[in-house]
Design a protein around this motif. Sequence first.
Motif, PDB file in Angstrom:
ATOM      1  N   GLU A 135      43.189 -68.489  65.521  1.00 51.17           N
ATOM      2  CA  GLU A 135      42.029 -67.882  64.877  1.00 51.17           C
ATOM      3  C   GLU A 135      40.868 -68.873  64.879  1.00 51.17           C
ATOM      4  OE1 GLU A 135      40.938 -65.229  60.925  1.00 51.17           O
ATOM      5  OE2 GLU A 135      42.732 -66.488  60.917  1.00 51.17           O
ATOM      6  N   LYS A 148      37.173 -69.434  63.369  1.00 52.81           N
ATOM      7  CA  LYS A 148      36.342 -68.971  62.265  1.00 52.81           C
ATOM      8  C   LYS A 148      34.981 -69.644  62.316  1.00 52.81           C
ATOM      9  CE  LYS A 148      39.776 -67.629  58.773  1.00 52.81           C
ATOM     10  NZ  LYS A 148      40.187 -67.809  57.358  1.00 52.81           N
ATOM     11  N   ASN A 149      33.957 -68.846  62.641  1.00 56.52           N
ATOM     12  CA  ASN A 149      32.568 -69.331  62.647  1.00 56.52           C
ATOM     13  C   ASN A 149      32.456 -70.672  63.358  1.00 56.52           C
ATOM     14  OD1 ASN A 149      32.969 -68.079  59.471  1.00 56.52           O
ATOM     15  ND2 ASN A 149      31.512 -67.108  60.863  1.00 56.52           N
ATOM     16  N   THR A 172      33.729 -66.237  66.411  1.00 57.51           N
ATOM     17  CA  THR A 172      34.871 -65.734  65.652  1.00 57.51           C
ATOM     18  C   THR A 172      35.767 -64.948  66.607  1.00 57.51           C
ATOM     19  OG1 THR A 172      33.652 -65.648  63.559  1.00 57.51           O
ATOM     20  CG2 THR A 172      35.604 -64.257  63.754  1.00 57.51           C
ATOM     21  N   GLY A 211      32.826 -74.955  61.626  1.00 58.07           N
ATOM     22  CA  GLY A 211      33.838 -73.922  61.660  1.00 58.07           C
ATOM     23  C   GLY A 211      35.247 -74.471  61.775  1.00 58.07           C
ATOM     24  N   GLN A 212      36.202 -73.555  61.963  1.00 61.93           N
ATOM     25  CA  GLN A 212      37.614 -73.927  61.959  1.00 61.93           C
ATOM     26  C   GLN A 212      38.362 -73.340  63.146  1.00 61.93           C
ATOM     27  OE1 GLN A 212      38.728 -72.402  57.996  1.00 61.93           O
ATOM     28  NE2 GLN A 212      39.200 -74.506  57.435  1.00 61.93           N
ATOM     29  N   ASN A 214      44.926 -75.402  59.980  1.00 60.15           N
ATOM     30  CA  ASN A 214      43.800 -76.022  60.658  1.00 60.15           C
ATOM     31  C   ASN A 214      44.304 -77.037  61.678  1.00 60.15           C
ATOM     32  OD1 ASN A 214      41.464 -77.475  61.402  1.00 60.15           O
ATOM     33  ND2 ASN A 214      40.507 -77.052  59.421  1.00 60.15           N
TER      34      ASN A 214
END
Length: 272
Positions: A11, A13-14, A29, A64-65, A72
Amino acid sequence: MDTSLQTPRLELKNLTIGFRDKVVLQDITLAVKPGELVALAGPNGGGKTTLLKTIGGFIPPLAGQVLLDGKNIGTMGKREKAENISFLFQNTATLWPFTVEETIAQGRFPYRGAFGAETTADRSTVERAIKAAGLKGFEARRITELSGGEFQRVLIARAMAQEARLLLLDEPANNLDPKYQFMIMSLVRSMADSGIGALVSIHDLNLAGLFADRVALVTQGTIAALGNPAEVLRQDILSEIFDIPLVIAPHPLDKTIKTVSFPMPPPRTPLR
């Protein structure tokens, strides 16, 4: 089984990526589910390789991640990354004359260390990878003696032996003839079907349409289109992104699959 309830294998994320003096992709994303193969396509220089390297931990994100099964990746140590993420770069060098078997066995290093003893489980895993990649009989061959397609199958087999949860491939079928392109993508498809997540950078839109569950078109600093191949491989979308009037038509053997062709060249003028 309702896969919508599963934690994504990968995933983003941003996510903003690039280098201190240059942003390459911004606010990305994207999720890749277990068992899913997502193709990254788009014009050269759009950031596909930089994105893969950032996900793999080779380049730190600017913002982001990046999450692997909800964790993470930035918090993982080198060994944990090596056990869980398999990365195949473009143009991998073949300078060292390892045998095919030795090269595939390198996929087990994260589990036993570079100087650790090989276990029975390691041996069985390597043998399964050799068989799956169609490399029986090649075990003693030096990788410096292989064709490009054969060597690429060895690298895919090494990734199989690694048993990672996430597979990142940068142009795995590049510069190969049609037979090996099809074989390599078939192997990648089978790996995804085993339950891992696969994110593959690819230029050949027809291969993306045949093998990917979803296609992400990367251009101008963002993901311009994301969806299943039928949704993304459309004439209006592709012609704008690639700045050429590509022709989209149903595959002759399966009308639900889209094929992408070049436009006709201009009329030929005979030389005088």
